[in-house]
Design a protein around this motif. Structure first.
Motif, PDB file in Angstrom:
ATOM      1  N   SER A 191      63.359  26.819   8.093  1.00  0.00           N
ATOM      2  CA  SER A 191      62.652  26.851   6.802  1.00  0.00           C
ATOM      3  C   SER A 191      63.127  27.995   5.921  1.00  0.00           C
ATOM      4  O   SER A 191      62.351  28.637   5.234  1.00  0.00           O
ATOM      5  CB  SER A 191      61.139  26.977   7.026  1.00  0.00           C
TER       6      SER A 191
ATOM      7  N   ALA B 193      59.087  18.736   2.474  1.00  0.00           N
ATOM      8  CA  ALA B 193      57.699  18.512   2.918  1.00  0.00           C
ATOM      9  C   ALA B 193      56.920  17.750   1.843  1.00  0.00           C
ATOM     10  O   ALA B 193      56.153  16.827   2.152  1.00  0.00           O
ATOM     11  CB  ALA B 193      57.029  19.840   3.236  1.00  0.00           C
TER      12      ALA B 193
ATOM     13  N   THR C  74      62.893  23.433   2.284  1.00  0.00           N
ATOM     14  CA  THR C  74      61.850  23.037   3.238  1.00  0.00           C
ATOM     15  C   THR C  74      60.609  22.543   2.511  1.00  0.00           C
ATOM     16  O   THR C  74      60.034  21.520   2.863  1.00  0.00           O
ATOM     17  CB  THR C  74      61.448  24.247   4.113  1.00  0.00           C
ATOM     18  N   ALA C  75      60.186  23.300   1.495  1.00  0.00           N
ATOM     19  CA  ALA C  75      58.986  22.911   0.728  1.00  0.00           C
ATOM     20  C   ALA C  75      59.238  21.599  -0.003  1.00  0.00           C
ATOM     21  O   ALA C  75      58.368  20.721  -0.039  1.00  0.00           O
ATOM     22  CB  ALA C  75      58.631  24.013  -0.261  1.00  0.00           C
TER      23      ALA C  75
ATOM     24  N   ILE D  97      62.306  18.344   8.063  1.00  0.00           N
ATOM     25  CA  ILE D  97      61.584  19.160   7.086  1.00  0.00           C
ATOM     26  C   ILE D  97      62.115  20.582   7.034  1.00  0.00           C
ATOM     27  O   ILE D  97      62.420  21.110   5.975  1.00  0.00           O
ATOM     28  CB  ILE D  97      60.059  19.197   7.411  1.00  0.00           C
ATOM     29  N   LYS D  98      62.263  21.205   8.203  1.00  0.00           N
ATOM     30  CA  LYS D  98      62.614  22.635   8.246  1.00  0.00           C
ATOM     31  C   LYS D  98      64.092  22.917   8.056  1.00  0.00           C
ATOM     32  O   LYS D  98      64.493  24.069   7.970  1.00  0.00           O
ATOM     33  CB  LYS D  98      62.198  23.231   9.602  1.00  0.00           C
TER      34      LYS D  98
END
Length: 631
Positions: free
Chosen positions: A508, A347, A343-344, A539-540
């Motif tokens: 996430s 992002a 997730t990070a 993203i998640k």
């Protein structure tokens, strides 16, 4: 170094030994720790009854293996480097000697406040050094810590306090998250209105947020520490004594208190940390997780510190004050192993390469991912731009219940493949079964992932409800631990995790039970019924899609959707807020009243080409209406 595998042929040899003679394999690794009394038997297990014991009748204290064991050899080596939320604030480095002193000191604070062996202690704190000190102080005196992520609501916190009948809460006045300062003690106060067992609350001053301190109950951390010395003899623990409870979402509404015990968890977290990350004596290791999750327990605190590593704790978020913050920290501390969530990565990938290019990142040797399978596009971005094409990526698969990493490349030894967790660690015996529980042998197969034999760090029970542990993990397939994940094994024998096969969404990297989110939505006075499913999110990984039947009187759709999100935020926390809310007149149900989530999942995924036969539903007409509404 403890039983570190140095090359691929050594891995295969270790794996063969671990399968051929499990007792001898784990005994050799466990022998390298300090035990006050050796075990009588290595392992006993009965998966039918969900009973497992390791290093039976062995006596030890895990903190002696983190602190005393290292004092004379690496006492002045940094144990924890704390990087604050605001880069302008000073960081904190604690050596093993200083950590020993602070843990002993806070252990004395707990004892002075009548916390005894076996008492449950809730830790509800931001990512500050005191959180790790609190965990280790609990372990030192034999009390059972239960860390609750400090983003959870007061209701979620109260549920966990009540479930384990905790005696004390350790918290902070507030926390910093990016540009915001968030009240933490106020959430605890609200939670304690719904609980009866808490006798004391000890508060760390972090943000200087004004707080209400209740006389006779609430105490300041700094005042308490000033009253005690730092001489403390660790409590003797049995190998199977409880070390911690960590709550995780299940497919029913109530969170499950996953119980981990002392000896097996200690042995496995160190062994897995050292081998997966190929940690060397002077390396600097950084896992970006929060100690509120199992990743923070096993791979920020216990695994690295048992190894004598230098571990970084980061208070902030990846994008504050700029999206280059992670890379700035990597360069600042010359980080060698970096472990974060897909997730990070996704992002940060969305910001392009401008935030990455100012940094060298030349200290990095190993990159890791955790929480969910990493998608191929993110894998290549991470590999090419962060690892500069030279760092192996360890795509690790494991769970709160497994205690440690189960399937993963060993950095630099196992040839990697994007999207694949690759091979099991020595001692781990995965099997793939079909819906009827038949084991699928050979390669090129797909099914449900089970583990056929016990491993040291596995779940022992769900707190206060062993029957639930048995039915959740050991009843689906006889004589096996069922992970709840789908998996495929390719032609090379590599494992690829395909995601949850039960009613759990992976948002996430954090597991959310659909029932838990539905229960929260249903608390809204205008909600009649709801159904929640996961859907692909850029993203998640997975987003939360809620279908809700409402009484619309006096409300518009938009304000009702916002109120529903706010309700979930209040009851569980921001992490569980639905990404999409669709107001519907009905839900597709079988004639026995079961909601057909398969159909709702297809609609959420925007894949309505093959919904199967809907004519047998109680209300087939509602399917077209839902599809239309979704578009």
């Amino acid at each position: 170094m403890l039983s570190k595998v140095e090359n691929l042929s050594e891995y295969f040899l270790a794996y063969e030994k671990s399968v051929a003679n499990t007792d001898t394999f784990w005994e050799r690794i466990a022998n390298q720790f300090y035990w006050r009394k050796k075990w009588d038997k290595v392992v006993e297990s009965d998966f039918e009854e969900a009973k497992v014991e390791w290093f039976i009748n062995g006596k030890l204290n895990i903190t002696e293996n983190i602190l005393e064991r290292h004092l004379f050899t690496i006492g002045d080596k940094p144990a924890i480097i704390w990087e604050p939320n605001d880069p302008k604030e000073a960081n904190v480095t604690l050596t093993y000697r200083q950590l020993h002193e602070k843990v002993c000191q806070f252990a004395n604070v707990l004892l002075k406040n009548q916390v005894k062996k076996g008492d449950r202690v809730i830790i509800y704190m931001p990512m500050i050094p005191e959180a790790a000190i609190a965990m280790l102080a609990c372990a030192r005196i034999g009390s059972v810590h239960s860390v609750v992520f400090a983003g959870f609501s007061s209701t979620a916190l109260a549920d966990r306090i009540n479930n384990c009948e905790a005696k004390i809460v350790l918290t902070s006045d507030g926390n910093f998250r990016g540009s915001k300062s968030i009240g933490v003690k106020s959430v605890v106060d609200e939670a304690l209105e719904k609980t009866k067992t808490i006798e004391k609350v000890i508060v760390v001053e972090r943000t200087k947020t004004p707080v209400t301190m209740k006389a006779g109950r609430d105490l300041w951390w700094h005042d308490e520490v000033a009253k005690v010395d730092s001489i403390n003899k660790a409590e003797e623990m049995d190998s199977e004594d409880m070390l911690f409870i960590l709550y995780t979402s299940g497919s029913t509404g109530q969170p499950k208190g996953v119980v981990h015990t002392t000896g097996g968890y200690m042995v496995y977290t160190q062994y897995s940390f050292q081998n997966v990350f190929q940690y060397n004596t002077d390396d600097v290791y950084w896992c970006t997780a929060d100690v509120g999750w199992i990743t923070g327990h096993s791979y920020i605190v216990y695994g690295p510190l048992l190894t004598g590593a230098t571990t970084i704790m980061f208070e902030g978020v990846p994008t504050y004050p700029t999206p280059g913050r992670f890379w700035e920290i990597v360069d600042k501390y010359k980080v060698n192993q970096f472990y974060t969530a897909p997730t990070a990565i996704r992002a940060l990938q969305a910001f392009g390469l401008d935030p990455v290019t100012p940094y060298k990142l030349d200290s990095l040797k190993v990159l890791g991912t955790v929480g969910e399978p990493i998608n191929e596009e993110a894998w290549h971005w991470y590999h090419d731009h962060i690892g500069k094409g030279k760092c192996p990526i360890v795509d690790t698969w494991w769970q709160t219940e497994t205690g440690g990493i189960m399937i993963s490349p060993l950095a630099g030894l196992t040839p990697t493949k994007p999207g694949y967790a690759t091979l099991p660690l020595p001692g781990i015996r995965p099997v793939i079964v079909d819906a009827d529980g038949k084991i699928l042998k050979g390669n090129g197969v797909k099914g449900n992932l089970c583990i056929s034999h016990p491993w040291p760090s596995m779940i022992r029970t769900t707190y206060g409800d062993h029957e639930r542990c048995k039915s959740t993990y050991f009843s689906t397939y006889k004589g096996m631990y069922f992970t709840g994940d789908g998996v495929k094994r390719d032609e090379d024998g590599y494992y690829r995790i395909l995601g949850r096969v039960d009613d759990v969404i992976n948002v996430s990297g954090h597991r959310m039970g659909t029932a838990e989110v539905e229960n929260a939505i249903n608390e809204h006075p205008k909600v009649i019924e709801s159904a929640v499913v996961g859907y692909p999110h850029d993203i998640k990984g997975q987003g939360i899609y809620a279908y809700v039947i409402c009484d619309m009187e006096g409300r518009t759709e938009e304000n009702l959707k916002e109120e529903i999100r706010a309700t979930v935020n209040k009851i569980i926390g921001p992490i569980a807020k639905p990404d999409k809310v669709q107001i519907v007149s009905g839900l597709p149900k079988t004639r026995s009243g079961k909601i057909m989530r398969r159909i709702l999942r297809k609609v959420a995924e925007n894949d309505t080409s093959n919904l199967g036969d809907t004519s047998t539903l109680l209300n087939p007409e509602v399917v077209d209406e839902i599809i239309k509404g979704a578009q």
